[in-house]
Motif scaffolding. Structure first.
Motif, PDB file in Angstrom:
ATOM      1  N   GLU A 151      -2.668  13.391   9.139  1.00 42.50           N
ATOM      2  CA  GLU A 151      -2.930  14.060   9.035  1.00 42.50           C
ATOM      3  C   GLU A 151      -4.327  13.250  10.005  1.00 42.50           C
ATOM      4  N   SER A 152      -4.742  12.213   8.969  1.00 44.00           N
ATOM      5  CA  SER A 152      -5.960  11.583   9.831  1.00 44.00           C
ATOM      6  C   SER A 152      -5.042  10.987  11.234  1.00 44.00           C
ATOM      7  N   ARG A 153      -4.536  10.786  11.780  1.00 44.18           N
ATOM      8  CA  ARG A 153      -4.336   9.606  12.481  1.00 44.18           C
ATOM      9  C   ARG A 153      -3.847   9.789  13.871  1.00 44.18           C
ATOM     10  N   LEU A 154      -2.799  10.937  13.679  1.00 42.95           N
ATOM     11  CA  LEU A 154      -1.689  11.917  14.641  1.00 42.95           C
ATOM     12  C   LEU A 154      -2.635  12.628  15.409  1.00 42.95           C
ATOM     13  N   PRO A 155      -3.978  13.275  15.279  1.00 45.41           N
ATOM     14  CA  PRO A 155      -4.899  14.311  15.884  1.00 45.41           C
ATOM     15  C   PRO A 155      -5.328  13.440  17.625  1.00 45.41           C
ATOM     16  N   LYS A 156      -5.645  11.784  17.358  1.00 46.03           N
ATOM     17  CA  LYS A 156      -6.137  10.883  17.847  1.00 46.03           C
ATOM     18  C   LYS A 156      -4.758  10.348  18.675  1.00 46.03           C
ATOM     19  N   LEU A 157      -3.860  10.155  18.714  1.00 44.74           N
ATOM     20  CA  LEU A 157      -1.949   9.965  18.917  1.00 44.74           C
ATOM     21  C   LEU A 157      -1.571  10.850  20.640  1.00 44.74           C
ATOM     22  N   LEU A 158      -1.646  12.112  19.233  1.00 42.87           N
ATOM     23  CA  LEU A 158      -1.623  13.327  20.352  1.00 42.87           C
ATOM     24  C   LEU A 158      -1.909  13.559  22.219  1.00 42.87           C
ATOM     25  N   THR A 159      -3.776  13.627  21.262  1.00 39.63           N
ATOM     26  CA  THR A 159      -4.305  13.650  22.843  1.00 39.63           C
ATOM     27  C   THR A 159      -5.107  12.832  23.348  1.00 39.63           C
ATOM     28  N   GLY A 160      -5.251  11.846  22.779  1.00 37.17           N
ATOM     29  CA  GLY A 160      -5.882  10.071  22.968  1.00 37.17           C
ATOM     30  C   GLY A 160      -6.806  10.706  22.994  1.00 37.17           C
ATOM     31  N   THR A 161      -7.454  10.854  22.542  1.00 36.57           N
ATOM     32  CA  THR A 161      -9.028  11.260  22.084  1.00 36.57           C
ATOM     33  C   THR A 161      -8.946  11.106  20.476  1.00 36.57           C
ATOM     34  N   LYS A 162     -10.774  10.843  20.974  1.00 35.93           N
ATOM     35  CA  LYS A 162     -11.158  10.974  19.275  1.00 35.93           C
ATOM     36  C   LYS A 162     -11.814  12.118  18.796  1.00 35.93           C
ATOM     37  N   LEU A 163     -11.654  12.910  19.913  1.00 37.26           N
ATOM     38  CA  LEU A 163     -12.231  14.617  20.017  1.00 37.26           C
ATOM     39  C   LEU A 163     -11.588  14.975  18.096  1.00 37.26           C
ATOM     40  N   PHE A 164     -10.487  14.675  18.174  1.00 39.99           N
ATOM     41  CA  PHE A 164      -9.729  16.286  16.817  1.00 39.99           C
ATOM     42  C   PHE A 164      -9.488  14.720  15.692  1.00 39.99           C
ATOM     43  N   GLY A 165     -10.005  13.868  15.814  1.00 38.87           N
ATOM     44  CA  GLY A 165      -9.427  12.997  15.117  1.00 38.87           C
ATOM     45  C   GLY A 165      -9.968  13.296  13.283  1.00 38.87           C
ATOM     46  N   PRO A 166     -10.086  13.101  12.526  1.00 40.53           N
ATOM     47  CA  PRO A 166     -11.053  13.621  11.472  1.00 40.53           C
ATOM     48  C   PRO A 166     -11.179  11.970  10.757  1.00 40.53           C
ATOM     49  N   LYS A 167     -12.207  11.218  10.231  1.00 40.86           N
ATOM     50  CA  LYS A 167     -12.563  10.203   9.356  1.00 40.86           C
ATOM     51  C   LYS A 167     -11.390  10.098   8.587  1.00 40.86           C
ATOM     52  N   ALA A 168     -10.681   8.269   9.165  1.00 40.79           N
ATOM     53  CA  ALA A 168      -9.234   7.914   8.419  1.00 40.79           C
ATOM     54  C   ALA A 168      -9.910   8.020   7.065  1.00 40.79           C
ATOM     55  N   GLU A 169      -8.099   8.962   6.738  1.00 40.48           N
ATOM     56  CA  GLU A 169      -8.507   8.680   5.432  1.00 40.48           C
ATOM     57  C   GLU A 169      -7.091   8.195   4.789  1.00 40.48           C
ATOM     58  N   GLY A 173       0.648  -1.252  -0.137  1.00 36.48           N
ATOM     59  CA  GLY A 173       0.052   0.972  -0.147  1.00 36.48           C
ATOM     60  C   GLY A 173       1.548   1.400  -0.050  1.00 36.48           C
ATOM     61  N   PRO A 174       0.648   1.965   0.275  1.00 40.49           N
ATOM     62  CA  PRO A 174       1.123   3.847   0.344  1.00 40.49           C
ATOM     63  C   PRO A 174       2.316   3.414   1.233  1.00 40.49           C
ATOM     64  N   LEU A 175       3.240   4.126   1.423  1.00 41.14           N
ATOM     65  CA  LEU A 175       4.392   3.735   1.748  1.00 41.14           C
ATOM     66  C   LEU A 175       4.294   5.461   2.707  1.00 41.14           C
ATOM     67  N   TRP A 176       3.904   6.330   2.561  1.00 41.85           N
ATOM     68  CA  TRP A 176       4.530   7.413   3.387  1.00 41.85           C
ATOM     69  C   TRP A 176       2.811   7.625   4.148  1.00 41.85           C
ATOM     70  N   SER A 177       2.430   6.835   5.076  1.00 42.92           N
ATOM     71  CA  SER A 177       1.159   6.876   5.661  1.00 42.92           C
ATOM     72  C   SER A 177       1.167   5.914   6.571  1.00 42.92           C
ATOM     73  N   SER A 178      -0.064   6.338   7.399  1.00 38.28           N
ATOM     74  CA  SER A 178      -0.089   5.699   9.199  1.00 38.28           C
ATOM     75  C   SER A 178      -0.170   4.042   8.530  1.00 38.28           C
ATOM     76  N   ILE A 179       0.350   3.431   8.407  1.00 41.59           N
ATOM     77  CA  ILE A 179       0.115   1.683   7.323  1.00 41.59           C
ATOM     78  C   ILE A 179      -1.133   2.034   6.297  1.00 41.59           C
TER      79      ILE A 179
END
Ligand code: FE2
Length: 266
Positions: free
Chosen positions: A218-236, A207-213
């Motif tokens: 952008e769609s995965r990092l906010p949840k990892l930074l904050t521990g909540t889904k509040l800022f996480g857009p839908k996985a893209e 699959g895509p090399l430069w991605s969060s698996i």
């Protein structure tokens, strides 16, 4: 018997990597059978019918799955009910007579006088779905086999590394190859156990090399930074430069005699 097995094909980039590299891989390895894990093949989720047929047309014999099974169920067409479908799903769901689970957890393919059995199992550890114990389930499946196969291949979809290496020890001499899928990171531990079972803890992702698996950072990092889904857009999914991963194995008299990692990066 020569078998080519590709790690989790992810979205559009994964499909493109398979399509662009399959002729080269076939020329190099001359596989008798081809298998891939397809549970992320449609935008990161379970395949719609069109994408199962796409892989079948490229020559794949079996597609295995995992925890995203049924996530595109309404668009899955006949892939669970058609006996000719090449798509299987984890075998160890808790079946109940009132709630039968669609699809099959294994597939037998016969070609050029050779008979291959592919089994898909899954762990419930760190997964959303609960399943029957994968070790006891595979033991039960194998003990129920009365037919003779030239090779038995097991896709064990799981999160932890220890589960896979213990499964390889548990199945040593009973199956030809067991490999892990799901973590999307290819491991460097491919080897053949003493009684002839080839293994690798994870095949990696196609699959895509430069991605969060597979998904955008952008769609995965906010949840990892904050521990909540509040800022996480839908996985893209990411569309861009790709990587293709997998293994090539040779099997003689049911035992793995050669295993090689494959990784092609753009
Ligand atoms: Fe998965």
């Amino acid at each position: 018997m020569k078998v080519l097995i590709l790690g989790d094909v992810f979205g559009r980039t994964g499909r493109r990597m398979v399509e662009q590299n399959i002729d080269t891989l076939r020329a190099k390895y001359a596989p008798d059978f081809m298998i891939a894990n397809s549970e992320n093949i449609t935008g990161g989720k379970w395949p719609i019918e069109k994408h199962v047929l796409f892989m079948k047309e490229l020559g794949f014999d079996v597609l295995t799955g995992g925890n995203h099974v049924f996530s595109n169920f309404k668009d899955s067409g006949d892939i669970f009910s058609d006996p000719l479908s090449i798509q299987i799903r984890p075998a160890n769901y808790s079946e109940h007579q009132d709630y039968p689970i669609p699809g099959k957890g294994w597939k037998i393919i016969e070609k050029n006088g050779q008979k291959l059995l592919v089994i898909n199992i899954m762990s419930g550890t760190f997964m959303n779905d609960s399943v029957d114990n994968p070790f006891q389930s595979i033991e039960k499946i194998l003990s129920g086999i009365t037919e003779k196969f030239d090779a038995i291949v097991v896709d064990f979809h799981r999160e932890t590394t220890a589960e896979l290496v213990n499964m390889a020890y548990f199945l040593d001499g009973k199956v030809s190859v067991v490999y892990g899928t799901h973590t999307h990171v290819q491991t460097n531990d491919e080897r053949i156990f003493p009684k002839g079972t080839g293994m690798i803890t994870d095949l990696g992702m196609t699959g895509p090399l430069w991605s969060s698996i597979g998904h955008t950072f952008e769609s995965r990092l906010p949840k990892l930074l904050t521990g909540t889904k509040l800022f996480g857009p839908k996985a893209e999914q990411v569309v861009g430069e790709g990587v293709l991963t997998g293994i090539f194995v040779e099997i003689q008299a049911g035992k793995c005699v050669y295993i090689e990692k494959i990784r092609i990066q753009e």
